[in-house]
Design an enzyme around this catalytic site. Structure first.
Site, PDB file in Angstrom:
ATOM      1  N   ARG A 150     -23.072   8.310   1.542  1.00  0.00           N
ATOM      2  CA  ARG A 150     -23.727   9.070   2.605  1.00  0.00           C
ATOM      3  C   ARG A 150     -23.634  10.558   2.280  1.00  0.00           C
ATOM      4  O   ARG A 150     -22.720  11.002   1.578  1.00  0.00           O
ATOM      5  CB  ARG A 150     -23.058   8.795   3.945  1.00  0.00           C
ATOM      6  CG  ARG A 150     -23.032   7.329   4.364  1.00  0.00           C
ATOM      7  CD  ARG A 150     -22.216   7.146   5.627  1.00  0.00           C
ATOM      8  NE  ARG A 150     -22.200   5.757   6.085  1.00  0.00           N
ATOM      9  CZ  ARG A 150     -21.244   4.881   5.762  1.00  0.00           C
ATOM     10  NH1 ARG A 150     -20.240   5.244   4.979  1.00  0.00           N
ATOM     11  NH2 ARG A 150     -21.294   3.638   6.225  1.00  0.00           N
ATOM     12  N   LYS A 174     -16.865   6.355   7.130  1.00  0.00           N
ATOM     13  CA  LYS A 174     -16.750   6.379   8.579  1.00  0.00           C
ATOM     14  C   LYS A 174     -15.406   5.811   9.022  1.00  0.00           C
ATOM     15  O   LYS A 174     -14.909   4.840   8.448  1.00  0.00           O
ATOM     16  CB  LYS A 174     -17.892   5.559   9.207  1.00  0.00           C
ATOM     17  CG  LYS A 174     -19.260   6.205   9.045  1.00  0.00           C
ATOM     18  CD  LYS A 174     -20.323   5.408   9.782  1.00  0.00           C
ATOM     19  CE  LYS A 174     -21.672   6.104   9.712  1.00  0.00           C
ATOM     20  NZ  LYS A 174     -22.730   5.343  10.429  1.00  0.00           N
ATOM     21  N   HIS A 245     -30.392  10.041   2.657  1.00  0.00           N
ATOM     22  CA  HIS A 245     -30.245   8.641   3.080  1.00  0.00           C
ATOM     23  C   HIS A 245     -31.270   7.759   2.385  1.00  0.00           C
ATOM     24  O   HIS A 245     -31.018   6.571   2.145  1.00  0.00           O
ATOM     25  CB  HIS A 245     -30.388   8.541   4.599  1.00  0.00           C
ATOM     26  CG  HIS A 245     -29.512   7.491   5.202  1.00  0.00           C
ATOM     27  ND1 HIS A 245     -28.128   7.559   5.178  1.00  0.00           N
ATOM     28  CD2 HIS A 245     -29.815   6.330   5.833  1.00  0.00           C
ATOM     29  CE1 HIS A 245     -27.631   6.501   5.775  1.00  0.00           C
ATOM     30  NE2 HIS A 245     -28.627   5.732   6.174  1.00  0.00           N
ATOM     31  N   ARG A 248     -29.762   6.751  -0.773  1.00  0.00           N
ATOM     32  CA  ARG A 248     -28.768   5.702  -0.508  1.00  0.00           C
ATOM     33  C   ARG A 248     -29.457   4.342  -0.399  1.00  0.00           C
ATOM     34  O   ARG A 248     -29.024   3.363  -1.008  1.00  0.00           O
ATOM     35  CB  ARG A 248     -28.027   6.048   0.776  1.00  0.00           C
ATOM     36  CG  ARG A 248     -27.056   4.990   1.321  1.00  0.00           C
ATOM     37  CD  ARG A 248     -26.330   5.596   2.520  1.00  0.00           C
ATOM     38  NE  ARG A 248     -25.634   4.620   3.334  1.00  0.00           N
ATOM     39  CZ  ARG A 248     -24.397   4.190   3.101  1.00  0.00           C
ATOM     40  NH1 ARG A 248     -23.750   4.621   2.043  1.00  0.00           N
ATOM     41  NH2 ARG A 248     -23.813   3.330   3.916  1.00  0.00           N
ATOM     42  N   HIS A 271     -20.138  -0.456   4.317  1.00  0.00           N
ATOM     43  CA  HIS A 271     -20.425  -1.027   5.623  1.00  0.00           C
ATOM     44  C   HIS A 271     -19.232  -1.858   6.094  1.00  0.00           C
ATOM     45  O   HIS A 271     -18.718  -2.696   5.352  1.00  0.00           O
ATOM     46  CB  HIS A 271     -21.652  -1.936   5.557  1.00  0.00           C
ATOM     47  CG  HIS A 271     -22.936  -1.196   5.393  1.00  0.00           C
ATOM     48  ND1 HIS A 271     -24.092  -1.776   4.901  1.00  0.00           N
ATOM     49  CD2 HIS A 271     -23.267   0.099   5.664  1.00  0.00           C
ATOM     50  CE1 HIS A 271     -25.064  -0.885   4.874  1.00  0.00           C
ATOM     51  NE2 HIS A 271     -24.596   0.258   5.324  1.00  0.00           N
ATOM     52  N   TYR A 280     -31.119  -5.440   4.125  1.00  0.00           N
ATOM     53  CA  TYR A 280     -31.658  -5.523   2.762  1.00  0.00           C
ATOM     54  C   TYR A 280     -31.963  -6.963   2.356  1.00  0.00           C
ATOM     55  O   TYR A 280     -32.386  -7.200   1.225  1.00  0.00           O
ATOM     56  CB  TYR A 280     -30.641  -4.952   1.766  1.00  0.00           C
ATOM     57  CG  TYR A 280     -30.360  -3.484   1.973  1.00  0.00           C
ATOM     58  CD1 TYR A 280     -31.251  -2.518   1.516  1.00  0.00           C
ATOM     59  CD2 TYR A 280     -29.224  -3.066   2.644  1.00  0.00           C
ATOM     60  CE1 TYR A 280     -31.007  -1.175   1.725  1.00  0.00           C
ATOM     61  CE2 TYR A 280     -28.968  -1.715   2.849  1.00  0.00           C
ATOM     62  CZ  TYR A 280     -29.866  -0.787   2.385  1.00  0.00           C
ATOM     63  OH  TYR A 280     -29.622   0.552   2.600  1.00  0.00           O
TER      64      TYR A 280
END
Length: 299
Positions: A150, A174, A245, A248, A271, A280
């Site tokens: 990111r 994150k 993004h 990414r 993730h 995806y």
């Protein structure tokens, strides 16, 4: 209510380790809900019920907010009501009864492999003259495309996060989650060149250990990186106008098209849930359909 909101945001920051970006988003979402509650006659948090929450979402929908926005704000409110109930500010967790539309999860536009190659080659051409900005831009773009990080993770990288010997980068994602992501030979060359020749020309004393710095010599910010990506892509004929993004998503899509499975892409992108990566899945299905046409005698 303002005091309760302040305490909730402090809880998110100190106890749950949420980023500044996340804290700003939660503050805006919950503040909007509380203002709506006041308009409906609530004078304290304890008076908020599911009717108030549903009315708030309905008002957002009437104003044309997207399904993804409604889903995100409903999720934020559920986190708030769970905390308010647990800390005694609500008699019940009213948020658990709040339904919200599922966000549409379409895969954003991505670069074709040839477009990604053209982008990187066009930037690399500018490094031959020793331009430190070109060296930095190439290193940033190679890192974004090679690792799928990111933009917030990219600007947070320090020099010692790069393991040149193993060609991996340590990333803090994150929630403060740490992961190690590999990168390839082109990114290795670009990073070496930037660190050895480009960065010393740009870095100011206040840069600290920042891997990437801006033209003023301090750690580069996300807005500057977005500007770089947009401007550099304009040099690629027919390429979509993407930000970091988009690179990414391009990286994830190209890795899947090359034969990787969703679990690998989940690790690459950081993730927490495989469900997030399943946007995806259509890429895997396309690859399966192509293999089927090539292999099955009755295809």
């Amino acid at each position: 209510m303002a005091d309760v909101l302040d305490e909730f945001v402090r809880h998110l920051g100190s106890e749950r380790g949420r980023s500044e970006h996340t804290l700003r988003a939660y503050t805006g979402d919950i503040a909007g809900m509380l203002r709506h509650a006041v308009r409906m006659g609530c004078t304290e948090v304890a008076e908020i019920d599911v009717t108030v929450l549903r009315s708030w979402l309905a008002s957002l929908h009437a104003r044309g907010k997207a399904r993804a926005t409604l889903a995100r704000r409903a999720s934020a409110v559920r986190v708030f009501t769970e905390w308010a109930y647990r800390t005694g500010r609500l008699d019940a967790d009213v948020g658990v009864r709040l339904a919200s539309p599922k966000a549409q999860r379409d895969l954003p536009e991505v670069l074709r492999p040839a477009e990604a190659r053209a982008l990187l080659e066009s930037v690399a051409a500018g490094t031959a003259e020793g331009d430190p900005v070109a060296m930095r831009d190439l290193a940033m773009l190679e890192t974004l495309y090679a690792t799928g990080v990111r933009v917030g993770e990219l600007v947070g990288l320090d020099l010692d996060d790069i393991d040149d010997g193993r060609r991996v980068v340590r990333v803090f994602g994150k929630g403060g989650r740490e992961r190690v992501v590999p990168y390839g030979v082109p990114a290795e060359r670009a990073l070496r060149d930037w660190i050895a020749r480009g960065r010393p020309q740009l870095a100011a004393p206040g840069a600290g250990p920042a891997l990437f710095v801006g033209v003023r010599g301090r750690r580069i910010d996300q807005r500057a990186v977005r500007t770089v990506v947009h401007e550099r892509l304009r040099a690629v004929p027919d390429a979509p106008d993407l930000g970091p993004h988009g690179l990414r998503h391009s990286a994830a899509t190209h890795v899947l098209e090359g034969g990787a499975d969703l679990r690998m892409v989940q690790e690459l992108l950081g993730h927490a849930s495989l469900g997030t990566t399943q946007v995806y899945t259509h890429v895997s299905v396309d690859r399966l359909r192509k293999a089927y046409r090539q292999a099955h005698p009755r295809a």
